[in-house]
Design a protein around this motif. Structure first.
Motif, PDB file in Angstrom:
ATOM      1  N   ARG A 180      12.248   9.126 150.577  1.00 56.20           N
ATOM      2  CA  ARG A 180      12.930  10.511 150.854  1.00 56.20           C
ATOM      3  C   ARG A 180      14.703  10.055 150.601  1.00 56.20           C
ATOM      4  NH1 ARG A 180      10.181  13.598 155.765  1.00 56.20           N
ATOM      5  NH2 ARG A 180       7.979  12.644 155.591  1.00 56.20           N
TER       6      ARG A 180
ATOM      7  N   TYR B 292      22.872   9.514 146.474  1.00 56.61           N
ATOM      8  CA  TYR B 292      21.522   9.125 145.894  1.00 56.61           C
ATOM      9  C   TYR B 292      21.460   8.091 144.913  1.00 56.61           C
ATOM     10  CZ  TYR B 292      20.819  13.770 147.695  1.00 56.61           C
ATOM     11  OH  TYR B 292      20.745  14.950 148.605  1.00 56.61           O
TER      12      TYR B 292
ATOM     13  N   ASP C 131      18.191   9.616 150.148  1.00 65.11           N
ATOM     14  CA  ASP C 131      19.661   9.591 151.229  1.00 65.11           C
ATOM     15  C   ASP C 131      20.872   9.823 150.304  1.00 65.11           C
ATOM     16  OD1 ASP C 131      18.644   9.563 153.782  1.00 65.11           O
ATOM     17  OD2 ASP C 131      18.051   7.587 153.523  1.00 65.11           O
ATOM     18  N   TYR C 132      21.668  10.818 150.718  1.00 63.30           N
ATOM     19  CA  TYR C 132      23.094  11.070 149.831  1.00 63.30           C
ATOM     20  C   TYR C 132      23.908   9.616 150.227  1.00 63.30           C
ATOM     21  CZ  TYR C 132      27.711  12.582 148.583  1.00 63.30           C
ATOM     22  OH  TYR C 132      28.892  12.620 147.815  1.00 63.30           O
TER      23      TYR C 132
ATOM     24  N   THR D 141      16.462   0.975 160.359  1.00 58.33           N
ATOM     25  CA  THR D 141      17.255   2.265 160.175  1.00 58.33           C
ATOM     26  C   THR D 141      18.443   2.041 160.432  1.00 58.33           C
ATOM     27  OG1 THR D 141      15.212   3.274 161.521  1.00 58.33           O
ATOM     28  CG2 THR D 141      16.810   4.679 161.233  1.00 58.33           C
TER      29      THR D 141
ATOM     30  N   LEU E  66      24.609   3.056 154.152  1.00 62.42           N
ATOM     31  CA  LEU E  66      24.867   4.324 153.418  1.00 62.42           C
ATOM     32  C   LEU E  66      26.189   4.584 153.843  1.00 62.42           C
ATOM     33  CD1 LEU E  66      21.523   6.388 154.219  1.00 62.42           C
ATOM     34  CD2 LEU E  66      22.636   5.850 151.959  1.00 62.42           C
TER      35      LEU E  66
ATOM     36  N   LYS F  80      19.799   0.750 157.384  1.00 61.97           N
ATOM     37  CA  LYS F  80      19.926   1.476 156.155  1.00 61.97           C
ATOM     38  C   LYS F  80      21.102   2.565 156.466  1.00 61.97           C
ATOM     39  CE  LYS F  80      17.014   5.103 153.908  1.00 61.97           C
ATOM     40  NZ  LYS F  80      15.890   5.759 153.968  1.00 61.97           N
ATOM     41  N   LEU F  81      21.511   3.010 157.778  1.00 61.14           N
ATOM     42  CA  LEU F  81      22.649   3.873 158.077  1.00 61.14           C
ATOM     43  C   LEU F  81      23.728   3.096 157.875  1.00 61.14           C
ATOM     44  CD1 LEU F  81      21.175   5.485 161.286  1.00 61.14           C
ATOM     45  CD2 LEU F  81      21.792   6.538 158.951  1.00 61.14           C
TER      46      LEU F  81
ATOM     47  N   GLN G 271      10.017  13.679 147.528  1.00 57.14           N
ATOM     48  CA  GLN G 271      10.989  13.621 146.690  1.00 57.14           C
ATOM     49  C   GLN G 271      11.388  14.180 145.473  1.00 57.14           C
ATOM     50  OE1 GLN G 271      11.321   9.525 145.460  1.00 57.14           O
ATOM     51  NE2 GLN G 271      13.340   9.695 144.413  1.00 57.14           N
TER      52      GLN G 271
END
Lengths: 278, 146
Positions: free
Chosen positions: B106, B111, B108-109, A4, A11, A7-8, A171
Motif C-alpha cells: 500500500r 511515494y 504511502d505519500y 508502524t 515518512l 514507518k510513520l 497498489q
C-alpha cells in the motif's frame, strides 16, 4: 506496532526533507507551449508572469494565466486534487500532474509547460487519449469469472479475499490513467503498438486478483510481438507516477510469471482445491 | 485531420536523452549504447579477421592498426562496454523476471517506487565500477610498456 511507528517516523522525516527543498518566490514565469494542430498554427511558446504563493500549484498558475492574461490557453483539468488524472502535462520536461506539482518544488524562475509526449497533440496543453484508452480496454480491465455472471443475478456469489490477497493488486488499482507513465516510457516513444506501462500494469492488476479466472487469456493478451517483452525496465514509468502505482513492478512481476521465475499462487490454490475435492 | 499531423512521439530522442528520470533510465541508456557499440565492434572484428583470407601480409597489416594508441583506446572502450553490458545484463535478467524488486503493497505519500530500490541502484553502480576496473586493468596491460 513498533514497525508502524518506525514507518510513520520515516515518512515524517521524508516529508520534512521534502519541505526543506521548497523555494519561496513571489512570482514566476510560465513558458507555455502553444499550437493548434487543427488550424495549422505553428508551435511556439508564450511566456506569462504569474504571482505565486507557497501553496500555488502549476495548475493554479496556469488558471491564473488563463483567467487574467490570455483566455485562449488550452488546458484540460477537472478535480484539482490528483484524482481525475486530466491535467497531466510535461512540466520542466518531466510528465507530472499540474494540480499535484507545487511551484515551490520546481527550480528556476521559469516553469515550462508542454503537452504530454507520445500522445497525439490537440491544442496547447491538451492531448488525445484515444489510443491510450484503447490499450487499456484491450487488457480487459474487469474481473472475469463464470461465478460472477452479471447478466444472471441468481448466479452471483460472494468472493472471499484476505487482506494479503488484496495487497497483491491494490497498489495497481490506484491508477488514475493520467498518462504520465505512457509519456515517460521510451518504448512507447518508439513503438506505437506497445500497450504501455499503464495497460500492462492493469493486466497484472487483474492477473494478481484472486477473484479473476482468466489467467491464460490475460497472459496471451500481453505475450505479443509488441507486447510485454518490449519493456526493458527503464523504470521511468514508476519514477513519474503521481499515485505510487509503480507500473514497472507490475510489468516485471507479470514477466516473471510468464518466464516461470515466480510461482503462480492462483494455480497452486487451484491445484490444492482440486486435491481437496478428490 | 490525420493522426500523423498531430504526432507528438519522442521517438529516438526518448532514449538518447537519459537525464530526466534517474539512475534506472541512465542504466537503460548505457545498456543500449554499449549494445550498439558492441555490435559495431563485432562487425569491425569480422572485417578484421576476414583479412586472413587475403594472406599473412594482409593480416599482419591489419594487426598493425590495432597496435596504435588509437587502436588501444578502441580496445579499452570495448573492454568497458562489454563488462558493463554483461554485469548490468545479469542484473536485468533477474529484474525482468521480477526478482529483487520487492513486493506490491500500500503506497504511502511521498511515494517511492518499490521497484526502483537500493538493489537496483547498487547493481548499476557495481556494473559501472566493474567496467571502470576492467578498463584500468586493460590500460595497464595495453599502455604499461614492455
Amino acid at each position: 506496532m513498533s514497525e508502524t511507528i518506525e514507518k510513520l517516523e520515516r515518512l515524517d522525516k521524508k516529508r520534512k526533507e521534502h519541505e526543506k527543498k521548497e523555494i519561496e518566490r513571489s512570482s514566476i514565469y510560465l513558458k507555455i507551449f502553444r499550437a493548434n494542430r487543427a488550424t495549422g498554427e505553428q508551435a511556439h511558446y508564450d511566456t506569462v508572469e504569474v504571482p505565486v504563493q507557497r501553496s500555488t500549484t502549476v495548475l493554479d498558475a496556469l488558471l491564473y494565466a488563463k483567467g487574467y492574461k490570455d483566455h485562449s490557453i488550452g488546458i484540460r483539468y477537472s478535480c484539482r486534487m490528483a484524482s481525475c488524472g486530466s491535467c497531466g502535462m510535461k512540466i520542466n520536461g518531466i510528465p507530472r500532474l499540474a494540480c499535484y506539482t507545487k511551484v515551490s518544488e520546481l527550480y528556476g524562475d521559469t516553469i515550462t509547460c508542454e503537452p504530454l509526449s507520445n500522445f497525439p497533440h490537440i491544442r496547447d496543453l491538451a492531448t488525445d487519449f484515444t489510443q491510450f484508452f484503447e490499450h487499456h480496454k484491450d487488457m480487459q480491465p474487469y474481473i472475469q469469472n463464470e461465478n460472477a455472471d452479471i447478466k444472471d443475478p441468481s448466479k452471483l456469489s460472494e468472493f472471499v479475499q484476505s487482506p494479503e490477497d488484496v495487497d497483491k493488486f491494490l497498489q495497481f488499482s490506484y491508477c488514475i490513467k493520467c498518462g504520465c507513465c505512457y509519456s515517460a516510457c521510451p518504448t512507447v516513444a518508439m513503438d506505437t503498438k506497445f500497450p504501455g506501462p499503464q495497460a500492462l500494469a492493469q493486466a497484472y492488476r487483474y492477473f494478481a486478483d484472486s477473484r479473476d479466472a482468466a489467467t491464460e487469456e490475460r497472459l496471451e493478451l500481453v505475450d505479443d510481438r509488441h507486447g510485454i517483452f518490449r519493456c526493458h525496465f527503464a523504470g521511468s514509468c514508476s519514477t513519474v507516477c503521481p499515485k505510487g502505482v509503480d507500473p514497472a513492478l507490475g510489468i516485471q512481476l507479470l514477466k516473471g510469471h510468464m518466464l516461470g521465475y515466480s510461482s503462480n499462487e492462483k494455480k497452486i490454490a487451484d491445484l490444492k482445491e482440486r486435491l481437496m475435492r478428490k | 485531420m490525420e493522426a500523423t499531423d498531430r504526432n507528438n512521439r519522442e521517438g529516438l530522442k526518448a532514449w538518447l536523452n537519459p537525464s530526466r528520470y534517474g539512475a534506472e533510465r541512465i542504466s537503460y541508456w548505457l545498456q543500449r549504447l554499449t549494445g550498439v557499440g558492441l555490435l559495431g565492434y563485432f562487425i569491425g572484428h569480422v572485417y578484421e579477421t576476414s583479412s586472413l583470407t587475403q594472406g599473412p601480409d594482409a593480416w599482419a597489416a591489419m594487426l598493425e592498426l590495432t597496435q596504435t594508441p588509437m587502436g588501444h583506446m578502441i580496445l579499452l572502450l570495448v573492454i568497458g562496454m562489454s563488462t558493463f553490458h554483461s554485469a548490468n545484463g545479469i542484473r536485468l535478467i533477474f529484474t525482468e523476471g521480477g526478482k529483487g524488486l520487492g513486493k506490491p503493497g500500500r503506497p504511502d505519500y511521498p511515494y517511492d517506487a518499490v521497484s526502483l530500490n537500493y538493489r537496483q541502484k547498487s547493481g548499476i553502480w557495481i556494473a559501472l565500477i566493474l567496467a571502470a576496473a576492467a578498463m584500468l586493468f586493460g590500460a595497464s596491460v595495453l599502455f604499461g610498456g614492455e
